[in-house]
Scaffold this active site. Structure first.
Site, PDB file in Angstrom:
ATOM      1  N   CYS A  13      14.381   8.341  26.643  1.00 35.35           N
ATOM      2  CA  CYS A  13      13.534   7.507  27.280  1.00 35.35           C
ATOM      3  C   CYS A  13      14.052   6.560  28.123  1.00 35.35           C
ATOM      4  O   CYS A  13      15.253   6.520  28.243  1.00 35.35           O
ATOM      5  CB  CYS A  13      12.755   6.990  26.070  1.00 35.35           C
ATOM      6  SG  CYS A  13      14.017   5.919  25.163  1.00 35.35           S
ATOM      7  N   CYS A  99      15.797  -2.884  25.007  1.00 34.36           N
ATOM      8  CA  CYS A  99      14.838  -2.460  25.542  1.00 34.36           C
ATOM      9  C   CYS A  99      13.655  -3.355  26.148  1.00 34.36           C
ATOM     10  O   CYS A  99      13.201  -4.104  25.324  1.00 34.36           O
ATOM     11  CB  CYS A  99      14.306  -1.150  24.982  1.00 34.36           C
ATOM     12  SG  CYS A  99      12.956  -0.584  25.787  1.00 34.36           S
ATOM     13  N   HIS A 127      14.746  -1.237   9.671  1.00 31.22           N
ATOM     14  CA  HIS A 127      15.192  -0.543  11.039  1.00 31.22           C
ATOM     15  C   HIS A 127      15.897  -1.664  11.747  1.00 31.22           C
ATOM     16  O   HIS A 127      14.922  -2.800  11.803  1.00 31.22           O
ATOM     17  CB  HIS A 127      14.048  -0.215  11.576  1.00 31.22           C
ATOM     18  CG  HIS A 127      14.302   0.838  12.787  1.00 31.22           C
ATOM     19  ND1 HIS A 127      14.618   0.097  14.344  1.00 31.22           N
ATOM     20  CD2 HIS A 127      14.668   2.187  13.068  1.00 31.22           C
ATOM     21  CE1 HIS A 127      14.995   1.006  14.892  1.00 31.22           C
ATOM     22  NE2 HIS A 127      14.797   2.195  14.355  1.00 31.22           N
ATOM     23  N   GLU A 129      15.679  -2.512  14.829  1.00 26.98           N
ATOM     24  CA  GLU A 129      14.496  -3.312  15.663  1.00 26.98           C
ATOM     25  C   GLU A 129      13.847  -4.205  14.878  1.00 26.98           C
ATOM     26  O   GLU A 129      13.488  -5.386  15.381  1.00 26.98           O
ATOM     27  CB  GLU A 129      13.494  -2.180  16.173  1.00 26.98           C
ATOM     28  CG  GLU A 129      12.767  -2.779  17.312  1.00 26.98           C
ATOM     29  CD  GLU A 129      11.485  -1.827  17.892  1.00 26.98           C
ATOM     30  OE1 GLU A 129      11.806  -0.754  18.076  1.00 26.98           O
ATOM     31  OE2 GLU A 129      10.405  -2.249  17.703  1.00 26.98           O
ATOM     32  N   THR A 168       8.356  -0.406  17.886  1.00 25.18           N
ATOM     33  CA  THR A 168       7.978   0.291  19.068  1.00 25.18           C
ATOM     34  C   THR A 168       7.713   2.051  19.084  1.00 25.18           C
ATOM     35  O   THR A 168       7.031   2.713  19.586  1.00 25.18           O
ATOM     36  CB  THR A 168       8.969   0.162  20.186  1.00 25.18           C
ATOM     37  OG1 THR A 168      10.282   0.536  19.761  1.00 25.18           O
ATOM     38  CG2 THR A 168       9.084  -1.145  20.910  1.00 25.18           C
ATOM     39  N   CYS A 196       5.584   1.888  22.383  1.00 26.71           N
ATOM     40  CA  CYS A 196       5.685   2.201  23.662  1.00 26.71           C
ATOM     41  C   CYS A 196       5.330   3.591  24.301  1.00 26.71           C
ATOM     42  O   CYS A 196       5.472   4.678  23.374  1.00 26.71           O
ATOM     43  CB  CYS A 196       7.447   2.039  23.986  1.00 26.71           C
ATOM     44  SG  CYS A 196       8.260   3.392  23.485  1.00 26.71           S
ATOM     45  N   SER A 224      17.964   8.982  13.638  1.00 26.86           N
ATOM     46  CA  SER A 224      16.953   8.691  14.462  1.00 26.86           C
ATOM     47  C   SER A 224      15.355   8.654  13.814  1.00 26.86           C
ATOM     48  O   SER A 224      14.899   9.878  13.657  1.00 26.86           O
ATOM     49  CB  SER A 224      17.003   9.662  15.767  1.00 26.86           C
ATOM     50  OG  SER A 224      15.555   9.631  16.329  1.00 26.86           O
ATOM     51  N   SER A 268      16.548   9.578  21.716  1.00 26.58           N
ATOM     52  CA  SER A 268      17.959   9.401  21.788  1.00 26.58           C
ATOM     53  C   SER A 268      18.628  10.828  21.947  1.00 26.58           C
ATOM     54  O   SER A 268      19.885  10.829  21.622  1.00 26.58           O
ATOM     55  CB  SER A 268      18.172   8.693  20.644  1.00 26.58           C
ATOM     56  OG  SER A 268      17.637   9.220  19.481  1.00 26.58           O
TER      57      SER A 268
HETATM   58 FE1  F3S Z   1      12.553   1.285  24.579  1.00 25.02          FE
HETATM   59 FE2  F3S Z   1      10.478   2.938  23.774  1.00 25.02          FE
HETATM   60 FE3  F3S Z   1      12.698   4.040  24.277  1.00 25.02          FE
HETATM   61  S1  F3S Z   1      10.976   1.047  22.942  1.00 25.02           S
HETATM   62  S2  F3S Z   1      14.271   2.542  23.630  1.00 25.02           S
HETATM   63  S3  F3S Z   1      11.430   3.129  25.848  1.00 25.02           S
HETATM   64  S4  F3S Z   1      11.548   4.482  22.507  1.00 25.02           S
END
Ligand code: F3S
Length: 286
Positions: A13, A99, A127, A129, A168, A196, A224, A268
């Site tokens: 991403c 991010c 997690h 985040e 996210t 996101c 992941s 990822s």
């Molecule tokens: Fe950011 Fe979404 Fe990737 S939060 S790190 S664009 S999965």
């Protein structure tokens, strides 16, 4: 001849690509004798982490061994602000790869806390985040709870004004379910959808692709979260769904009599691994 359909949004991403670019830049500093670290793996993909290690970007689990002048890359998941201050106080150079979508969650919880809402974070308690986001909530003097399962909502019962955000990479269906429950229980509910696009696009691809193919292969690190969620969604739509980290894990039996194979990958997962998996599927089906 087998048909292999690759999901349009499979793999890296925007935030992960950005974090890797920052790490590549940071790795150049090793040529000046600086030591470069990430606190924990940069992304949830061990093979990509190994590739960066080859360029001098080491992974640390604690800040104990760090010394003045070292470079620390903050991962795309972000870290609590208190932690960042501690690192700066040690005289470390911080390269922030948080991010922007994760930063938006930090801003959302800060805003909700300032407006006096009890904050619900729909996400995984441990997690990184979510740990970072809780740090921002604390910083803003707010109160809140992480809802990972529906049972966790008990903590929220009795609260009058509730603000909701999501990790996210949260599953949209679960986010909707939590919001649906909450609006029956609380007087005032403010929802800021912080899932996101990268996550929803990858999940949407799976909803489209998994029912259309004989076998679905989900590629990505076992650590992941977003890859695991793609796997779960796919499995619910197609029982012949398999999660692999590397091409060698593909089993010939999975492809017997198969005409169409779908491939997707977590945010990822690097392109070179996805390509390796596609080639191996071709080989096993030929
Ligand atoms: Fe950011 Fe979404 Fe990737 S939060 S790190 S664009 S999965």
């Amino acid at each position: 001849m087998v048909e292999i359909l690759i999901a349009p949004h499979a793999g890296f991403c925007f935030g992960v690509r950005r974090a890797i670019n920052i790490a590549e830049k940071a790795s150049l500093l090793t040529q000046e004798g600086r030591r470069v670290f990430t606190m924990g793996p940069l992304i949830h993909n061990p093979q990509e982490v190994d590739r960066l290690r080859g360029k001098g970007v080491e992974v640390l689990s604690s800040a104990d061994g760090l010394r003045e002048g070292d470079v620390v890359i903050v991962r795309s998941h972000g870290i609590p602000p208190k932690r960042e201050r501690e690192l700066r106080r040690k005289g470390l150079t911080i390269m922030d790869a948080t991010c922007p979508y994760v930063k938006a969650v930090h801003e959302a919880v800060t805003q909700l806390a300032k407006e006096g809402y009890f904050v619900v974070i729909v996400g995984e308690k441990d997690h990184p985040e979510v740990v970072g986001t809780l740090g921002y909530l604390e910083e803003a003097g707010g109160e809140g709870a992480v809802v990972e399962r529906k049972e966790d909502l008990r903590e929220v019962l009795g609260k009058e004004r509730v603000g909701v955000v999501a990790q996210t990479t949260q599953n949209e269906a679960f986010f909707k379910e939590v919001v649906g429950e909450l609006c029956l229980w609380v007087k005032e509910l403010k929802v800021i959808n912080t899932i996101c696009n990268a996550t929803s696009e990858r999940q949407e691809d799976v909803y489209q692709l998994a029912p259309e193919v004989d076998v679905m292969i989900v590629v990505g690190g076992r650590n992941s979260g977003n890859t695991r969620r793609l796997y779960q969604i796919s499995l619910s739509l197609n029982p012949r769904t398999y999660h692999v980290e590397l091409p060698d894990e593909l089993q010939p039996d999975w492809f017997k009599g198969v005409k169409r194979v779908g491939v997707t990958a977590g945010a990822s997962t690097p392109d070179w691994i996805i390509q390796g998996v596609v080639e191996k599927i071709r080989e096993l089906c030929s």
